[in-house]
Design an enzyme around this catalytic site. Structure first.
Site, mmCIF file in Angstrom:
data_model
loop_
_atom_site.group_PDB
_atom_site.id
_atom_site.type_symbol
_atom_site.label_atom_id
_atom_site.label_comp_id
_atom_site.label_asym_id
_atom_site.label_seq_id
_atom_site.Cartn_x
_atom_site.Cartn_y
_atom_site.Cartn_z
ATOM 1 N N ASN B 62 120.349 37.448 96.833
ATOM 2 C CA ASN B 62 120.162 37.924 95.567
ATOM 3 C C ASN B 62 121.295 38.872 94.872
ATOM 4 O O ASN B 62 121.277 39.898 95.365
ATOM 5 C CB ASN B 62 118.611 38.758 95.475
ATOM 6 C CG ASN B 62 118.396 39.465 94.027
ATOM 7 O OD1 ASN B 62 119.348 39.474 92.936
ATOM 8 N ND2 ASN B 62 117.389 40.047 93.982
ATOM 9 N N VAL B 63 122.051 38.035 93.849
ATOM 10 C CA VAL B 63 123.303 38.802 93.473
ATOM 11 C C VAL B 63 123.147 40.077 92.891
ATOM 12 O O VAL B 63 123.944 40.977 92.820
ATOM 13 C CB VAL B 63 123.877 37.901 92.619
ATOM 14 C CG1 VAL B 63 124.565 36.676 93.295
ATOM 15 C CG2 VAL B 63 123.252 37.602 91.345
ATOM 16 N N ASN B 89 128.151 32.239 89.356
ATOM 17 C CA ASN B 89 127.509 31.427 88.536
ATOM 18 C C ASN B 89 125.868 31.869 88.553
ATOM 19 O O ASN B 89 125.138 31.194 87.524
ATOM 20 C CB ASN B 89 127.541 30.017 88.954
ATOM 21 C CG ASN B 89 126.650 28.973 88.404
ATOM 22 O OD1 ASN B 89 126.691 28.269 87.438
ATOM 23 N ND2 ASN B 89 125.673 28.718 89.472
ATOM 24 N N SER B 144 128.583 31.619 78.716
ATOM 25 C CA SER B 144 127.676 30.568 77.993
ATOM 26 C C SER B 144 128.077 30.751 76.489
ATOM 27 O O SER B 144 128.616 31.722 75.904
ATOM 28 C CB SER B 144 126.078 30.745 78.173
ATOM 29 O OG SER B 144 125.297 30.051 77.345
ATOM 30 N N TYR B 157 118.992 37.451 77.757
ATOM 31 C CA TYR B 157 120.082 36.425 78.237
ATOM 32 C C TYR B 157 121.396 36.248 77.388
ATOM 33 O O TYR B 157 122.375 36.450 77.996
ATOM 34 C CB TYR B 157 119.223 35.124 78.321
ATOM 35 C CG TYR B 157 120.131 33.907 78.495
ATOM 36 C CD1 TYR B 157 120.022 33.621 80.082
ATOM 37 C CD2 TYR B 157 120.988 32.978 77.844
ATOM 38 C CE1 TYR B 157 120.836 32.498 80.638
ATOM 39 C CE2 TYR B 157 121.600 32.094 78.346
ATOM 40 C CZ TYR B 157 121.672 31.818 79.842
ATOM 41 O OH TYR B 157 122.324 30.792 80.383
ATOM 42 N N SER B 160 123.394 39.254 78.324
ATOM 43 C CA SER B 160 124.132 39.217 79.524
ATOM 44 C C SER B 160 125.373 38.194 79.486
ATOM 45 O O SER B 160 126.298 38.584 80.205
ATOM 46 C CB SER B 160 122.974 38.763 80.643
ATOM 47 O OG SER B 160 122.663 37.400 80.469
ATOM 48 N N LYS B 161 125.187 37.408 78.759
ATOM 49 C CA LYS B 161 126.160 36.243 78.682
ATOM 50 C C LYS B 161 127.610 36.586 77.906
ATOM 51 O O LYS B 161 128.533 36.581 78.091
ATOM 52 C CB LYS B 161 125.676 34.902 78.182
ATOM 53 C CG LYS B 161 124.906 34.271 79.177
ATOM 54 C CD LYS B 161 125.448 34.069 80.581
ATOM 55 C CE LYS B 161 124.474 33.111 81.411
ATOM 56 N NZ LYS B 161 125.358 32.906 82.696
ATOM 57 N N ILE B 190 123.658 22.089 78.936
ATOM 58 C CA ILE B 190 124.129 21.054 79.976
ATOM 59 C C ILE B 190 122.738 20.585 80.621
ATOM 60 O O ILE B 190 121.780 21.491 80.781
ATOM 61 C CB ILE B 190 124.796 21.919 80.997
ATOM 62 C CG1 ILE B 190 126.106 22.394 80.379
ATOM 63 C CG2 ILE B 190 125.092 21.142 82.224
ATOM 64 C CD1 ILE B 190 127.360 21.437 80.053
#
Lengths: 259, 262
Positions: B62-63, B89, B144, B157, B160-161, B190
């Site tokens: 878990n990063v 990633n 992203s 999200y 974070s990106k 993607i």
């Protein structure tokens, strides 16, 4: 009044955004040098300014012509005794696929939009320096940052204006001349109507109204801008409220560039 | 082969873009250490890599947990003796509701911890080894298009990106003196398990296709080429950059109706 006794030279002031900026600056106390290539349009702006007890003088000039620009800048500076603000607003646009865009249309677009900004800045700078404080405002576009199918020459010219803005901001900073640009989104002007009419034709749609409806759907604030929306941004950049601001792109686009 | 005998860590490589990068690196000669919470998926990717004749290990990671990350790095060093490349990633989207008004503090924290802090932690521990071995290195962060523009995925999200883009610049400057290049990739839409729910709706797929100038949804393999470039010596003078891989979406706001691209 935010621009009391300032002398402002505004190109393309005979219509649309240029006229709205001229009117607002005049209301805020500035003396306006109305520059346009079409005398009837420019003189009408002068009349509108005089109707609200403002001060304005019209000079006919093609901003892509060195002699025209030099003459216009010097005569406005002589008329008002100084030049404090330059708004490089004059612009043209041809909408169409690149296969159909002629070399002449490309040249005219780059000459008026980009070289015109260069020439006016070049000849105005010596005057802008004189009072130890000066302002240049360039009209770029959201289309200077992202691509639009069928807008190639316009995109190229407006992207160039963003880079030119930054270059001039750095070069003129020691003279306390601030150089910024505005990135309008869709603004209700005659130019927009001409462009959307052409777009509708290319896309096989009924007319400009259909394009307008589509645009409203993708603009977060759900409306097309008025020329006055742009004028208020220009007023901010022209006034002392932005005295520490230089080299920026101010998007006035209803949130479009955030999407 | 462009990455012959290089050792690459790829987090979140059990599926989607991470999987494609891990396999793509192996095809170019790299050995791969996979850090993921999905052990089953990770093992199948490791098998695929071993079938290619390269070595692969899986470490449950878990990063967002420093102890997990340290373990991933330690086991990778024990197995391969060095780390040349790390691809950050691993990421998650988080539980709904996903509006600024309704999002819970827990969801906010969780997504930021995995997507952003995970990048920092993995890089911190990997860089220690890269510096110790003095052979430089390559860090590739997966951001992203949602780090650049708001397309309504979820505020945490997007944040974070966007954070990854800036963290990439910060690390690029800090690690430059160690000859470690730090860059990011910003994929667009993607085809992957993460985007499957969206793309399973025919109207959404059609709308997306029309909004992308190259007129198709991207495949995980589309991200492999840019990742290989950033992992290989071809990019030795490139650092702090974010390469968007999005079919032209980002800089192509539809100024004519979206169904019209000449």
């Amino acid at each position: 009044m935010k621009l009391m006794n300032k002398a402002a030279l505004i190109t393309g002031a005979g219509a649309g955004i240029g006229r709205a900026i001229s009117m607002l600056f005049a209301k805020e106390g500035a003396k306006i040098g109305v520059i346009d290539s079409i005398p009837e349009a420019g003189l009408q702006t002068v009349q509108l300014i005089e109707n609200i007890n403002g001060i304005a003088k019209f000079i006919q000039a093609d901003v892509s012509n060195t002699r025209d620009v030099e003459k216009a800048v010097n005569s406005i500076a002589a008329e008002y005794g100084s030049l404090d603000i330059l708004v490089n607003n004059a612009g043209v646009c041809f909408v169409g696929p690149i296969a159909e865009l002629t070399e002449e249309q490309w040249d005219v677009t780059i000459d008026v939009n980009l070289k015109g900004t260069f020439l006016c800045s070049k000849y105005a700078a010596p005057h802008l320096k004189k009072n130890g404080v000066g302002v240049i405002i360039n009209m770029s576009s959201g289309l200077g940052l992202y691509g639009g199918a069928c807008w190639s020459a316009y995109c190229a010219s407006k992207g160039g204006i963003i880079a030119l803005t930054k270059a001039l901001a750095v070069e003129f900073a020691p003279d306390n001349i601030r150089v910024n640009c505005i990135l309008p989104g869709a603004v209700a002007t005659d130019m927009l109507l001409r462009n959307t009419t052409m777009q509708a034709k290319i896309a096989g749609l009924s007319g400009p109204e259909e394009i307008n409806e589509l645009m409203k759907k993708i603009i977060p604030l759900r409306r097309i801008a008025t020329p006055e929306d742009m004028a208020f941004g220009a007023l901010y950049l022209a006034s002392d409220e932005s005295s520490y601001v230089t080299g920026i792109e101010l998007s006035i686009d209803g949130g479009y560039l955030a999407t | 082969m462009r990455l012959l005998d290089k050792v690459a860590i790829v987090t979140g490589a059990a599926s989607g873009i991470g999987r494609a990068i891990a396999v793509g690196f192996a095809k170019e000669g790299a050995h791969v250490s996979i850090g993921d919470i999905n052990l089953e998926g990770a093992e199948s990717v490791a098998d695929e890599i071993e079938m290619l004749g390269r070595r692969a290990i899986v470490v449950k990671t878990n990063v967002a947990e420093a102890s997990d990350v340290k373990r991933l790095i330690d086991i990778t060093i024990a197995e391969f003796e060095e780390i040349n490349i790390i691809v950050n990633n691993a990421a998650m989207v988080g539980e709904p509701p996903l509006t600024c008004q309704e999002i819970s503090e827990d969801t906010w924290d969780q997504v930021l911890a995995v997507n952003l802090k995970g990048v920092l932690l993995c890089s911190q521990y990997a860089v220690k080894e890269m510096i110790r071995l003095s052979r430089g290195g390559k860090i590739i962060n997966i951001s992203s298009i949602s780090g650049e523009v708001y397309i309504g995925i979820a505020p945490n999200y997007h944040v974070s990106k966007a954070g990854i883009i800036m963290l990439t610049k910060a690390m690029a400057i800090e690690f430059a003196k160690y000859n470690i290049n730090v860059n990011a990739i910003g994929p667009g839409l993607i085809e992957s398990p993460a985007t499957k729910p969206l793309l399973d709706i025919p109207e959404c797929r059609e709308f997306a296709k029309n909004a992308i100038p190259l007129h198709r949804v991207g495949q995980p393999e589309d991200v492999v080429g840019p990742a290989l470039f950033l992992a290989s010596k071809d990019s030795d003078f490139v650092t702090g950059q974010t390469i968007f891989v999005d079919g032209g979406f980002l800089y192509s706001h539809p100024t004519v109706p979206t169904n019209y691209y000449p």
